[in-house]
Design a protein around this motif. Structure first.
Motif, PDB file in Angstrom:
ATOM      1  N   PRO A   1     -27.647   4.231 -25.175  1.00 17.89           N
ATOM      2  CA  PRO A   1     -28.345   4.708 -26.381  1.00 17.89           C
ATOM      3  C   PRO A   1     -27.382   5.082 -27.516  1.00 17.89           C
ATOM      4  N   ALA A   2     -26.237   5.669 -27.195  1.00 19.91           N
ATOM      5  CA  ALA A   2     -25.264   6.024 -28.245  1.00 19.91           C
ATOM      6  C   ALA A   2     -24.745   4.781 -28.945  1.00 19.91           C
ATOM      7  N   ALA A   3     -24.511   3.718 -28.178  1.00 17.56           N
ATOM      8  CA  ALA A   3     -24.056   2.455 -28.777  1.00 17.56           C
ATOM      9  C   ALA A   3     -25.172   1.834 -29.615  1.00 17.56           C
ATOM     10  N   GLU A   4     -26.356   1.822 -29.077  1.00 16.76           N
ATOM     11  CA  GLU A   4     -27.496   1.214 -29.772  1.00 16.76           C
ATOM     12  C   GLU A   4     -27.794   1.904 -31.100  1.00 16.76           C
ATOM     13  N   LYS A   5     -27.697   3.224 -31.122  1.00 17.60           N
ATOM     14  CA  LYS A   5     -28.017   3.989 -32.330  1.00 17.60           C
ATOM     15  C   LYS A   5     -26.814   4.154 -33.264  1.00 17.60           C
ATOM     16  N   GLY A   6     -25.650   3.632 -32.885  1.00 17.06           N
ATOM     17  CA  GLY A   6     -24.465   3.752 -33.726  1.00 17.06           C
ATOM     18  C   GLY A   6     -23.937   5.175 -33.829  1.00 17.06           C
ATOM     19  N   GLU A   7     -24.167   5.969 -32.786  1.00 16.94           N
ATOM     20  CA  GLU A   7     -23.731   7.367 -32.802  1.00 16.94           C
ATOM     21  C   GLU A   7     -22.227   7.515 -32.589  1.00 16.94           C
ATOM     22  N   VAL A   8     -21.579   6.478 -32.094  1.00 18.98           N
ATOM     23  CA  VAL A   8     -20.132   6.516 -31.857  1.00 18.98           C
ATOM     24  C   VAL A   8     -19.512   5.228 -32.396  1.00 18.98           C
ATOM     25  N   ASP A   9     -18.210   5.311 -32.703  1.00 11.30           N
ATOM     26  CA  ASP A   9     -17.493   4.156 -33.225  1.00 11.30           C
ATOM     27  C   ASP A   9     -16.740   3.414 -32.130  1.00 11.30           C
ATOM     28  N   PHE A  10     -16.312   4.135 -31.103  1.00  9.47           N
ATOM     29  CA  PHE A  10     -15.612   3.574 -29.954  1.00  9.47           C
ATOM     30  C   PHE A  10     -16.181   4.215 -28.702  1.00  9.47           C
ATOM     31  N   ILE A  11     -16.063   3.517 -27.567  1.00 10.44           N
ATOM     32  CA  ILE A  11     -16.521   4.077 -26.302  1.00 10.44           C
ATOM     33  C   ILE A  11     -15.451   3.851 -25.245  1.00 10.44           C
ATOM     34  N   VAL A  12     -15.174   4.920 -24.495  1.00 10.19           N
ATOM     35  CA  VAL A  12     -14.301   4.842 -23.327  1.00 10.19           C
ATOM     36  C   VAL A  12     -15.220   5.019 -22.121  1.00 10.19           C
ATOM     37  N   ALA A  13     -15.352   3.965 -21.320  1.00 12.22           N
ATOM     38  CA  ALA A  13     -16.261   4.008 -20.170  1.00 12.22           C
ATOM     39  C   ALA A  13     -15.713   3.111 -19.069  1.00 12.22           C
ATOM     40  N   ASN A  14     -16.384   3.139 -17.937  1.00 15.44           N
ATOM     41  CA  ASN A  14     -15.936   2.271 -16.846  1.00 15.44           C
ATOM     42  C   ASN A  14     -16.256   0.813 -17.168  1.00 15.44           C
ATOM     43  N   SER A  15     -15.636  -0.084 -16.439  1.00 19.06           N
ATOM     44  CA  SER A  15     -15.770  -1.505 -16.751  1.00 19.06           C
ATOM     45  C   SER A  15     -17.182  -2.037 -16.531  1.00 19.06           C
ATOM     46  N   ALA A  16     -17.938  -1.454 -15.618  1.00 17.04           N
ATOM     47  CA  ALA A  16     -19.324  -1.892 -15.419  1.00 17.04           C
ATOM     48  C   ALA A  16     -20.163  -1.571 -16.654  1.00 17.04           C
ATOM     49  N   LEU A  17     -19.995  -0.377 -17.205  1.00 13.29           N
ATOM     50  CA  LEU A  17     -20.719  -0.024 -18.432  1.00 13.29           C
ATOM     51  C   LEU A  17     -20.262  -0.905 -19.587  1.00 13.29           C
ATOM     52  N   TYR A  18     -18.967  -1.205 -19.627  1.00 11.65           N
ATOM     53  CA  TYR A  18     -18.462  -2.073 -20.688  1.00 11.65           C
ATOM     54  C   TYR A  18     -19.158  -3.438 -20.664  1.00 11.65           C
ATOM     55  N   VAL A  19     -19.340  -4.012 -19.485  1.00 16.22           N
ATOM     56  CA  VAL A  19     -19.995  -5.323 -19.394  1.00 16.22           C
ATOM     57  C   VAL A  19     -21.389  -5.252 -20.015  1.00 16.22           C
ATOM     58  N   GLY A  20     -22.118  -4.177 -19.741  1.00 18.42           N
ATOM     59  CA  GLY A  20     -23.429  -3.991 -20.357  1.00 18.42           C
ATOM     60  C   GLY A  20     -23.337  -3.815 -21.864  1.00 18.42           C
ATOM     61  N   LEU A  21     -22.333  -3.066 -22.320  1.00 16.81           N
ATOM     62  CA  LEU A  21     -22.146  -2.877 -23.760  1.00 16.81           C
ATOM     63  C   LEU A  21     -21.833  -4.201 -24.446  1.00 16.81           C
ATOM     64  N   GLU A  22     -21.019  -5.014 -23.803  1.00 21.09           N
ATOM     65  CA  GLU A  22     -20.685  -6.326 -24.366  1.00 21.09           C
ATOM     66  C   GLU A  22     -21.922  -7.222 -24.414  1.00 21.09           C
ATOM     67  N   HIS A  23     -22.686  -7.217 -23.339  1.00 19.06           N
ATOM     68  CA  HIS A  23     -23.861  -8.095 -23.240  1.00 19.06           C
ATOM     69  C   HIS A  23     -24.991  -7.681 -24.189  1.00 19.06           C
ATOM     70  N   TRP A  24     -25.341  -6.392 -24.180  1.00 18.87           N
ATOM     71  CA  TRP A  24     -26.507  -5.937 -24.933  1.00 18.87           C
ATOM     72  C   TRP A  24     -26.194  -5.430 -26.334  1.00 18.87           C
ATOM     73  N   HIS A  25     -24.956  -5.024 -26.589  1.00 24.03           N
ATOM     74  CA  HIS A  25     -24.648  -4.391 -27.867  1.00 24.03           C
ATOM     75  C   HIS A  25     -23.460  -5.024 -28.591  1.00 24.03           C
ATOM     76  N   ASN A  26     -23.049  -6.196 -28.156  1.00 22.50           N
ATOM     77  CA  ASN A  26     -21.962  -6.950 -28.798  1.00 22.50           C
ATOM     78  C   ASN A  26     -20.651  -6.172 -28.913  1.00 22.50           C
ATOM     79  N   ALA A  27     -20.363  -5.337 -27.927  1.00 25.45           N
ATOM     80  CA  ALA A  27     -19.107  -4.578 -27.937  1.00 25.45           C
ATOM     81  C   ALA A  27     -17.937  -5.516 -27.657  1.00 25.45           C
ATOM     82  N   ASN A  28     -16.781  -5.148 -28.148  1.00 21.49           N
ATOM     83  CA  ASN A  28     -15.542  -5.873 -27.879  1.00 21.49           C
ATOM     84  C   ASN A  28     -14.528  -4.898 -27.316  1.00 21.49           C
ATOM     85  N   ARG A  29     -13.855  -5.314 -26.276  1.00 17.48           N
ATOM     86  CA  ARG A  29     -12.844  -4.424 -25.700  1.00 17.48           C
ATOM     87  C   ARG A  29     -11.565  -4.516 -26.517  1.00 17.48           C
ATOM     88  N   ILE A  30     -10.877  -3.394 -26.594  1.00 17.25           N
ATOM     89  CA  ILE A  30      -9.592  -3.396 -27.293  1.00 17.25           C
ATOM     90  C   ILE A  30      -8.473  -2.916 -26.385  1.00 17.25           C
TER      91      ILE A  30
END
Length: 164
Positions: free
Chosen positions: A84-113
């Motif tokens: 929800p924080a990613a979807e609503k733009g409440e944060v600019d960056f996210i530090v999370a586990n790799s499983a959550l990252y895969v979901g962020l990439e898939h559903w919210h177009n996140a890019n890992r840095i």
């Protein structure tokens, strides 16, 4: 020495805000400027918000000192708040586990840095592991297959090391 630089920066920030509020006649300009310059880093708070802030605030402070004109803040997030924080733009960056990252990439177009490398037990690791504990008298549970049809408790269904 660090304290003096921080105070000096605070004084400059005060003058900028003072100018925007009192001389420009538009108090919303100061608010917009302040919000624009805050970079919010959402961090998966696996051990609660207090521990998250204790562990990660030095990173935000370091980035604030090193990157002129920006203030970095840590936003502790529970497992169920990451998407929800990613979807609503409440944060600019996210530090999370790799499983959550895969979901962020898939559903919210996140890019890992970056990939976090953790130092533990004399080594550096980028992998997760998990252990299933059961009572010592439960001889029937030795593999994952043995859990079929049984109740099982875990931290969270989104926890990489505790469920997935």
């Amino acid at each position: 020495m660090k304290r003096l630089r921080h105070k000096k920066y605070g004084i400059r920030l005060f003058y900028v805000v003072f100018y925007m509020v009192f001389l420009s006649g538009d108090p919303n300009a100061a608010i917009a400027w302040a919000e624009e310059n805050v970079v919010k880093i959402g961090v998966l708070a696996t051990r609660g918000p207090h521990e998250c802030l204790t562990s990660w605030s030095p990173t935000a402070d370091y980035l604030t000192r090193r990157i002129s004109g920006r203030r970095f803040v840590i936003v502790p997030l529970a497992y169920d708040r990451i998407y929800p924080a990613a979807e609503k733009g409440e944060v600019d960056f996210i530090v999370a586990n790799s499983a959550l990252y895969v979901g962020l990439e898939h559903w919210h177009n996140a890019n890992r840095i970056a990939t976090l490398k953790e130092r533990r037990a004399g080594g550096v690791y980028t992998r997760y592991g998990a252990v299933i504990f059961c009572r010592s008298d439960r001889k029937s549970i030795r593999t994952l297959r043995d859990l079929k049809g049984k109740s099982f408790m875990a931290v969270s269904e989104l926890s990489l090391g505790g469920w997935l």
